[in-house]
Design a protein around this motif. Structure first.
Motif, short mmCIF file in Angstrom:
data_model
loop_
_atom_site.label_atom_id
_atom_site.label_comp_id
_atom_site.label_asym_id
_atom_site.label_seq_id
_atom_site.Cartn_x
_atom_site.Cartn_y
_atom_site.Cartn_z
N GLY A 161 42.67 38.46 40.37
CA GLY A 161 41.71 39.62 40.49
C GLY A 161 40.18 39.21 40.52
O GLY A 161 39.72 38.94 41.49
N ILE A 162 39.77 38.93 39.36
CA ILE A 162 38.64 38.60 39.13
C ILE A 162 38.30 37.36 37.98
O ILE A 162 39.25 37.23 37.55
N ALA A 163 37.09 36.71 38.40
CA ALA A 163 37.08 35.58 37.26
C ALA A 163 35.56 35.72 36.84
O ALA A 163 34.57 36.21 37.20
N ALA A 179 32.90 36.93 39.34
CA ALA A 179 33.05 36.71 40.74
C ALA A 179 34.49 37.43 41.12
O ALA A 179 35.46 37.20 40.58
N ARG A 180 34.24 38.21 42.14
CA ARG A 180 35.40 38.97 42.67
C ARG A 180 36.02 37.98 43.78
O ARG A 180 35.53 37.37 44.49
N ARG A 181 37.33 38.12 43.81
CA ARG A 181 38.25 37.59 45.08
C ARG A 181 38.10 38.27 46.40
O ARG A 181 38.13 39.29 46.45
N SER A 194 32.39 45.19 40.57
CA SER A 194 31.48 43.98 40.51
C SER A 194 30.93 44.00 39.01
O SER A 194 30.31 42.86 38.61
N ASP A 195 31.10 44.77 38.14
CA ASP A 195 30.87 44.55 36.84
C ASP A 195 31.88 44.02 35.90
O ASP A 195 31.66 43.79 34.72
N GLY A 196 33.16 43.74 36.50
CA GLY A 196 34.31 43.19 35.99
C GLY A 196 34.92 44.13 34.95
O GLY A 196 35.58 43.65 34.11
N PHE A 197 34.64 45.38 35.44
CA PHE A 197 35.74 46.18 34.47
C PHE A 197 37.05 46.74 34.91
O PHE A 197 37.89 46.93 34.23
N TYR A 253 41.52 36.64 35.75
CA TYR A 253 42.52 37.67 35.66
C TYR A 253 43.19 38.16 36.79
O TYR A 253 42.74 37.80 38.10
N LEU A 254 44.52 38.57 36.79
CA LEU A 254 45.30 38.94 37.86
C LEU A 254 44.79 40.29 38.23
O LEU A 254 44.11 41.00 37.66
N GLN A 255 45.36 40.88 39.39
CA GLN A 255 44.94 42.06 40.01
C GLN A 255 45.22 43.03 38.94
O GLN A 255 44.92 44.30 39.50
N ASP A 256 46.24 42.81 38.22
CA ASP A 256 46.68 44.19 37.21
C ASP A 256 45.75 44.07 35.96
O ASP A 256 46.13 44.74 35.25
N GLY A 257 44.71 43.04 35.90
CA GLY A 257 43.81 43.32 34.92
C GLY A 257 44.48 42.42 33.59
O GLY A 257 43.81 42.15 32.59
#
Lengths: 232, 232
Positions: free
Chosen positions: A170-172, B230-232, B50-53, A205-209
């Motif tokens: 998901g995101i880092a 960072a978003r993938r 993009s805020d990572g929420f 984080y994985l795509q499910d948060g």
DNA sequence: GAGTGGTCTAGACCACCGG
DNA sequence: CGGTGGTCTAGACCACTCG
């Protein structure tokens, strides 16, 4: 592939090729050139903007930035480690430690894992031209990322996660701080006369948060660089 | 204000308030809740991402991230200096140097300005609790940013640029590296026993793509932090 | 006033996920 | 299969810029 991505790549190539200098054609002109709607054009331009190639100005147009230096042109946001890994630039990886462990209170507080979580703990040393300059300290949630081996760690863990396990990231979240070098740093890195290390804390984080990885990338100061492009 | 931004703020508040935990309502449900189209909802969700929420997953939904630590929740990408300036946290600014100069070959190469460009050169020391921890070294293109004074530099140059000159900033490119402390650093900063500084190089462009500012922010290592999502 | 980018609508088709 | 998010269309109105 997506239309907007193809258009993005085409526009990017034209900009790098100096076919577009000051201004891009207007969005309306671009819709005719590519035969798509304005929305699709705008998504492509958004990508260009987040790469730092262009800036849009209401009432005027989409401006191509001057002085696009190479390092920045490559990508939006990358640490030295990521650039190296991406380009595969003569990078030697040694797995110094590999094993299972349980998250104690202190690690839990630092990483955000729940205390008691079973983790795969890895230490890897990255060398460039026979200098050991980066120490990666990984913690993966064993339950979420099963089947990790020393062999996988020697190659690319992310290739394994995405290709073999078919898990999507998901995101880092990163934070960069400077710390005093520890015993561990002196042990694994060629620190020369430096007594500080640049520590990139990574929370992935994985795509499910769900948080599945916490990693510290510990860099020798002189070989660290981090670049970024921020839009207003 | 924009609809998508209002929805973004509302959703963010609800997430922070624990009204939404695992999953957000589906995009279709949100269109009904807010009485807007899916596109508008998606733009709001993009901001949250993009805020990572949150992280979106096709076929499943929009997941709220666990472990949203406070520092990250505040903003996407900020250095210590920016956080301080934004929050106005007991920050003392001393203008150590102020004057005009001409870009020589070396500065031109480093900054990207054309040699011979007339610049306003400023050095400012940022202190926190009586410790001088950041040295900002600015170069502004005099022709683009006219009317800078020592008094303006003591307050906020950006407020001056945006409010007084009514000029809009486009994008900023940053790179972060570690350097040996120079004579200048020892002179202006309370370096304690540190011999390295964290240097944030800033290249700032106007909305028409012209480079108008090059700034080095030189930080004492122990008071530096940089965060990013960072978003993938 | 004509042209620009910024926002928003209403609707469509798709790939993916789960039961 | 129905529901989810991802992409894309066609069209509208707005604020801004500049001649």
């Amino acid at each position: 592939m997506n239309k907007y991505y193809e258009i993005y790549e085409d526009l990017k190539a034209k900009i790098l090729n100096n076919e577009y200098r000051e201004l891009l054609p207007s969005e309306n002109q671009l819709t005719e050139i590519y035969g798509v709607t304005r929305n699709t054009i705008r998504r492509a331009i958004d990508l260009l903007a987040s790469d730092g190639f262009v800036v849009s100005k209401k009432g005027k147009g989409v401006f191509v930035l001057e002085n696009r230096s190479v390092e920045f042109a490559i990508s939006g946001l990358e640490s030295f480690r990521e650039v190296m890994i991406r380009t595969g630039e003569k990078f030697k990886t040694d797995v110094a430690e590999f094993g299972a462990m349980i998250a104690d209170e202190q690690l839990a507080k630092q990483s955000g894992f729940t205390p008691g979580t079973v983790l795969t703990h890895i230490k890897r040393v990255r060398s460039l031209q026979n200098e050991r300059i980066i120490l990666d300290v990984n913690y993966f949630v064993e339950q979420l990322i099963p089947g990790l081996t020393k062999e996988v760690a020697e190659q690319s863990i992310y290739t394994f996660i995405e290709q073999e396990l078919n898990i999507e990231i998901g995101i880092a979240k990163k934070s960069i701080v400077i710390e005093r070098a520890t015993e561990m740093d002196y042990q694994y890195l060629d620190m020369l006369d430096f007594d500080l290390v640049v520590v990139v804390h990574n929370f992935v984080y994985l795509q499910d948060g769900v948080l599945f990885e916490y990693t510290q990338s510990r860099h020798r100061p002189d070989r660290f660089i981090f670049t970024d492009i921020a839009r207003r």
